[in-house]
Write a protein that holds these residues in place. Structure first.
Motif, mmCIF file in Angstrom:
data_model
loop_
_atom_site.group_PDB
_atom_site.id
_atom_site.type_symbol
_atom_site.label_atom_id
_atom_site.label_comp_id
_atom_site.label_asym_id
_atom_site.label_seq_id
_atom_site.Cartn_x
_atom_site.Cartn_y
_atom_site.Cartn_z
ATOM 1 N N VAL A 20 0.834 -1.203 0.000
ATOM 2 C CA VAL A 20 0.000 0.000 0.000
ATOM 3 C C VAL A 20 0.870 1.255 0.000
ATOM 4 N N LEU A 21 1.983 1.218 0.746
ATOM 5 C CA LEU A 21 2.912 2.349 0.720
ATOM 6 C C LEU A 21 3.456 2.590 -0.691
ATOM 7 N N SER A 22 3.799 1.516 -1.377
ATOM 8 C CA SER A 22 4.308 1.643 -2.746
ATOM 9 C C SER A 22 3.234 2.176 -3.675
ATOM 10 N N LEU A 23 2.006 1.678 -3.507
ATOM 11 C CA LEU A 23 0.902 2.177 -4.323
ATOM 12 C C LEU A 23 0.630 3.647 -4.022
ATOM 13 N N ASN A 24 0.801 4.028 -2.762
ATOM 14 C CA ASN A 24 0.649 5.425 -2.369
ATOM 15 C C ASN A 24 1.668 6.309 -3.100
ATOM 16 N N VAL A 27 0.658 6.668 -6.735
ATOM 17 C CA VAL A 27 -0.452 7.614 -6.913
ATOM 18 C C VAL A 27 0.052 9.050 -6.873
ATOM 19 N N LEU A 28 0.895 9.370 -5.890
ATOM 20 C CA LEU A 28 1.355 10.744 -5.718
ATOM 21 C C LEU A 28 2.322 11.182 -6.815
ATOM 22 N N LEU A 29 3.078 10.245 -7.368
ATOM 23 C CA LEU A 29 4.103 10.594 -8.363
ATOM 24 C C LEU A 29 3.651 10.214 -9.773
ATOM 25 N N GLY A 30 3.469 8.929 -10.011
ATOM 26 C CA GLY A 30 3.021 8.497 -11.327
ATOM 27 C C GLY A 30 1.613 8.977 -11.643
ATOM 28 N N GLY A 31 0.750 9.030 -10.631
ATOM 29 C CA GLY A 31 -0.613 9.506 -10.859
ATOM 30 C C GLY A 31 -0.644 10.945 -11.328
ATOM 31 N N ALA A 32 0.205 11.773 -10.746
ATOM 32 C CA ALA A 32 0.270 13.167 -11.179
ATOM 33 C C ALA A 32 0.771 13.277 -12.616
ATOM 34 N N GLY A 60 8.879 15.396 -17.541
ATOM 35 C CA GLY A 60 9.909 14.818 -18.401
ATOM 36 C C GLY A 60 11.048 14.129 -17.692
ATOM 37 N N PRO A 61 11.670 14.749 -16.676
ATOM 38 C CA PRO A 61 12.867 14.131 -16.083
ATOM 39 C C PRO A 61 12.579 12.935 -15.183
ATOM 40 N N ILE A 62 11.319 12.745 -14.748
ATOM 41 C CA ILE A 62 11.080 11.775 -13.679
ATOM 42 C C ILE A 62 10.008 10.741 -13.988
ATOM 43 N N TRP A 63 9.296 10.864 -15.123
ATOM 44 C CA TRP A 63 8.133 10.001 -15.319
ATOM 45 C C TRP A 63 8.507 8.523 -15.405
ATOM 46 N N GLU A 64 9.653 8.198 -15.993
ATOM 47 C CA GLU A 64 10.055 6.789 -16.073
ATOM 48 C C GLU A 64 10.379 6.238 -14.682
ATOM 49 N N ALA A 65 11.063 7.020 -13.880
ATOM 50 C CA ALA A 65 11.428 6.561 -12.531
ATOM 51 C C ALA A 65 10.196 6.335 -11.669
ATOM 52 N N ASN A 66 9.139 7.104 -11.885
ATOM 53 C CA ASN A 66 7.945 6.971 -11.051
ATOM 54 C C ASN A 66 7.261 5.621 -11.205
ATOM 55 N N HIS A 67 7.489 4.928 -12.311
ATOM 56 C CA HIS A 67 6.873 3.613 -12.507
ATOM 57 C C HIS A 67 7.518 2.547 -11.624
ATOM 58 N N VAL A 68 8.637 2.862 -11.001
ATOM 59 C CA VAL A 68 9.272 1.903 -10.092
ATOM 60 C C VAL A 68 8.300 1.443 -9.013
ATOM 61 N N TRP A 69 7.462 2.363 -8.550
ATOM 62 C CA TRP A 69 6.564 2.033 -7.433
ATOM 63 C C TRP A 69 5.485 1.045 -7.860
ATOM 64 N N LEU A 70 4.975 1.181 -9.065
ATOM 65 C CA LEU A 70 3.994 0.211 -9.554
ATOM 66 C C LEU A 70 4.655 -1.146 -9.777
ATOM 67 N N ILE A 71 5.869 -1.136 -10.303
ATOM 68 C CA ILE A 71 6.605 -2.398 -10.494
ATOM 69 C C ILE A 71 6.824 -3.083 -9.153
ATOM 70 N N ILE A 96 -6.213 -5.408 -17.415
ATOM 71 C CA ILE A 96 -4.782 -5.256 -17.133
ATOM 72 C C ILE A 96 -4.005 -5.089 -18.431
ATOM 73 N N THR A 97 -4.374 -5.848 -19.454
ATOM 74 C CA THR A 97 -3.704 -5.715 -20.748
ATOM 75 C C THR A 97 -3.955 -4.336 -21.346
ATOM 76 N N ILE A 98 -5.187 -3.865 -21.257
ATOM 77 C CA ILE A 98 -5.510 -2.522 -21.758
ATOM 78 C C ILE A 98 -4.695 -1.469 -21.015
ATOM 79 N N MET A 99 -4.573 -1.624 -19.707
ATOM 80 C CA MET A 99 -3.810 -0.667 -18.913
ATOM 81 C C MET A 99 -2.340 -0.674 -19.304
ATOM 82 N N LEU A 100 -1.765 -1.858 -19.500
ATOM 83 C CA LEU A 100 -0.359 -1.942 -19.874
ATOM 84 C C LEU A 100 -0.116 -1.353 -21.261
ATOM 85 N N VAL A 101 -1.047 -1.591 -22.182
ATOM 86 C CA VAL A 101 -0.930 -0.970 -23.508
ATOM 87 C C VAL A 101 -0.973 0.553 -23.374
ATOM 88 N N GLY A 102 -1.845 1.044 -22.492
ATOM 89 C CA GLY A 102 -1.925 2.485 -22.267
ATOM 90 C C GLY A 102 -0.640 3.047 -21.701
#
Length: 352
Positions: A20-24, A27-32, A60-71, A96-102
């Motif tokens: 839940v902490l990781s999902l949090n 949300v705050l980083l990747g969600g934004a 731009g500088p951080i969007w790729e790193a923010n996916h670490v939390w979902l991973i 889930i497949t639709i989300m990953l394609v997105g």
């Protein structure tokens, strides 16, 4: 759902809390970041190019790193709750497949828009793909969460599951009920609100700051309406979830702190205290997420599969937490340095 009179925290609960902490964090980083794509789609007026440039510069500088939390969430679910992972990846494999394609389309379109030919037609094409993917993906993510929270993807006996028609197995759990879609829309509104609140701080001038200030207020109001509708649908579609959200001191306290954060955000936006508005927006999003987690506790797959019943062997949990502790010692300082470089208002190579 949760029984506050019998809280016994075990190792599986600790791992679930880390999830839940990781999902949090996501949300705050990747969600934004996703919310920024939504505002990129709705950029209007004579300064729409400046709005889009601000959004691109902010994420731009951080969007790729923010996916670490979902991973990290996916890895913990796969490793520590393998039966739940297998079940969800099967029954929810369509959304889930639709989300990953997105996710892939959004990232690749953003990259191509940045580095491809600077012709207007090319930029508009990649921009539309980026924006539409940014709008669709949070909705589908919320649909998946809503299906789990609403208890529409319970674990069944293998024979009963395999004998079910395709539509009942793979479509109806997330598509037939309005509640998961309400959660999906709520997720989109929350991400858009976070992005607008953050962009009031990122904006370099008052003109752009006022644009995103208005959008933050509008999306906050839309978020309140969507949350109310979601709660009403929950009362009709899932009485157990609705009871957990509305009854008990813990539920009232969670609603209270969420409302306080929302009111603080609106007040801070009205008096142009944008740093406070950003903090309040982040707090509000966190309270919403943890309110759901608290309501669902101790179930991992409502209505009858608990966190402990679906956990991997104890040694697996111990080794995973040990590896996570070592990884955190590397990851968090790296993230802090990344944000210091790109979010301090200065460049790392600025000359004295």
């Amino acid at each position: 759902m949760s029984d506050t009179t019998q809280l016994t925290w075990t190792l599986p609960h600790v791992v679930a809390g880390v999830m839940v902490l990781s999902l949090n964090a996501y949300v705050l980083l990747g969600g934004a970041d996703f919310g920024g794509g939504v505002w990129d789609l709705f950029a209007r007026g004579k300064d729409r190019d400046q709005q889009r440039a601000l959004i691109a510069e902010a994420i731009g500088p951080i969007w790729e790193a923010n996916h670490v939390w979902l991973i990290l969430v996916v890895v913990l679910l796969f490793t520590c709750f393998p039966k739940a992972f297998a079940h969800l990846a099967t029954e929810l494999h369509v959304p889930i497949t639709i989300m990953l394609v997105g996710v892939v389309l959004r990232g690749s379109a953003f990259t191509f828009r940045t580095y491809d030919s600077q012709k207007d037609a090319v930029q508009r094409r990649w921009g539309r793909i980026f924006s539409v993917a940014s709008l669709l993906t949070p909705i589908i993510l919320g649909v998946c969460v809503g299906a789990v929270a609403g208890g529409t993807v319970p674990m069944r006996a293998r024979q009963a599951f395999t004998e079910m028609p395709f539509r009942e197995r793979f479509i109806d759990p997330w598509f037939a009920s309005p509640f998961p879609w309400a959660v999906g829309l709520l997720t989109l509104m929350l991400f858009a609100f976070l992005a607008a609140s953050y962009l009031t701080v990122e904006a370099p001038d008052d003109s752009l700051r006022d644009i995103f200030r208005r959008r933050a207020v509008q999306s906050q109001l839309a978020l309140v309406v969507t949350a109310t509708v979601t709660l009403v649908l929950g009362s009709a579609n899932d009485p157990l979830l609705f009871e957990g959200l509305t009854k008990g001191k813990a539920a009232l306290a969670m609603h209270g702190v969420t409302a306080l954060a929302a009111a603080t955000s609106l007040w801070a936006l009205s008096v142009r205290r944008f740093q406070l508005a950003r903090l309040a927006a982040a707090a509000q999003a966190s309270f919403i997420l943890w309110g759901w987690a608290w309501t669902q506790f101790p179930w991992l797959l409502p209505p009858d599969r608990t966190i402990t019943s679906l956990a991997a062997p104890r040694i697996t949990l111990q080794l995973t937490l040990g590896a996570l502790a070592i990884g955190t010692a590397i990851l968090l300082p790296s993230f802090l340095y990344l944000f210091r470089v790109f979010k301090s208002g200065e460049t790392a190579f600025e000359q004295d």
